[in-house]
Design an enzyme around this catalytic site. Structure first.
Site, PDB file in Angstrom:
ATOM      1  N   LYS A   1      42.118  34.655  41.518  1.00 26.53           N
ATOM      2  CA  LYS A   1      41.709  34.066  40.271  1.00 26.53           C
ATOM      3  C   LYS A   1      42.875  34.542  39.495  1.00 26.53           C
ATOM      4  CE  LYS A   1      36.715  33.560  40.740  1.00 26.53           C
ATOM      5  NZ  LYS A   1      35.386  33.629  40.056  1.00 26.53           N
TER       6      LYS A   1
ATOM      7  N   ASP B   1      33.875  29.095  34.872  1.00 28.13           N
ATOM      8  CA  ASP B   1      32.918  30.028  34.352  1.00 28.13           C
ATOM      9  C   ASP B   1      32.446  29.842  32.897  1.00 28.13           C
ATOM     10  OD1 ASP B   1      32.653  30.888  36.970  1.00 28.13           O
ATOM     11  OD2 ASP B   1      33.963  32.556  36.990  1.00 28.13           O
TER      12      ASP B   1
END
Length: 248
Positions: free
Chosen positions: A66, A103
């Site tokens: 990520k 997210d």
């Protein structure tokens, strides 16, 4: 196959994303033109080669890439840049790549839709944990104008320890667990907040979704918290946002 999407990570086991998008394509009657696969790459240096995959339109990104993926992208969404992590990539029509952190959107969307939101938005929020998920949650809360108190096992610059929480509880409305405490199979674990000080003004949100109701949330209800929010809607919300990005 006109549109291929996939998950980048290493190692990759059973994937929520693959199941979710495969089912979505079937529900939308897109199974003949859309597909989702897994790209298990042992090093992030293998990412550029994936861009040549036929019909590729976008990726989801999971651990450990990520953060590592960012230097390989042409553009970064401002929220993802602040968070320092990308979990969704869109291949633009001209072939350039743009990274997002869904997210952030998944959490913020569920927070604003929570009927309890008006009750805690004027108070501070405790965010438990300092990992990648915490950074997305903190950015999402701050962008709603809610002051954030960062909590970890050890105090540091801009971070308080759990031992300091009893003095802070009166100013707090929202408490978010971003740690893995309570996740299956260690379901008995929970963050060490002063549950005995919880009142109706306190609302607990756990981003853990397995089990759906964690010990953290159960303890909150048992000690008089105003309400709880499970993590499953955030999980679906971030996936829905990825689909929205790919379709835009």
């Amino acid at each position: 196959m006109n549109s291929l999407f996939g998950l980048i990570g290493y190692p990759l086991g059973h994937s929520f994303s693959k199941r979710y998008f495969t089912e979505k394509f079937e529900q939308l009657d897109l199974q003949d033109s859309h597909a989702y696969t897994q790209f298990e790459i042992p090093t992030i240096e293998d990412f550029p080669a994936l861009l040549g995959t036929e019909s590729i339109k976008g990726f989801n990104v999971t651990i450990p890439y990520k953060k590592q993926i960012i230097p390989f992208l042409d553009e970064i969404d401002p929220a993802a840049a602040r968070i320092g992590a990308v979990n969704t990539i869109k291949i633009l029509p001209d072939g350039r790549t743009r990274g997002y952190n869904t997210d952030y959107f998944g959490f913020q969307g569920t927070l604003k839709a929570w009927p309890a939101y008006p009750h805690f938005k004027s108070l501070s929020a405790l965010v438990l944990g300092q990992g990648g998920a915490a950074k997305a949650v903190i950015a999402a809360i701050e962008d709603l104008g809610i002051p954030v108190i960062k909590v970890s096992r050890q105090a540091g610059e801009g971070v308080v320890a759990y031992e300091a929480l009893p003095q802070l509880m009166e100013s707090v409305g929202l408490i978010v667990n971003t740690t893995p405490l309570g996740m299956h199979p260690n379901e008995a674990a929970c963050p060490p907040i002063p549950y005995e000080l919880l009142r109706g003004q306190h609302y607990l949100y756990d981003i853990v979704y397995n089990p759906l109701e964690t010990t953290f949330l159960r303890n909150g209800l048992a000690h008089g918290a105003g309400g709880i929010h499970t993590g499953i809607e955030m999980l679906y919300g971030q996936a829905d946002k990825a689909w929205e990005i790919w379709q835009s």
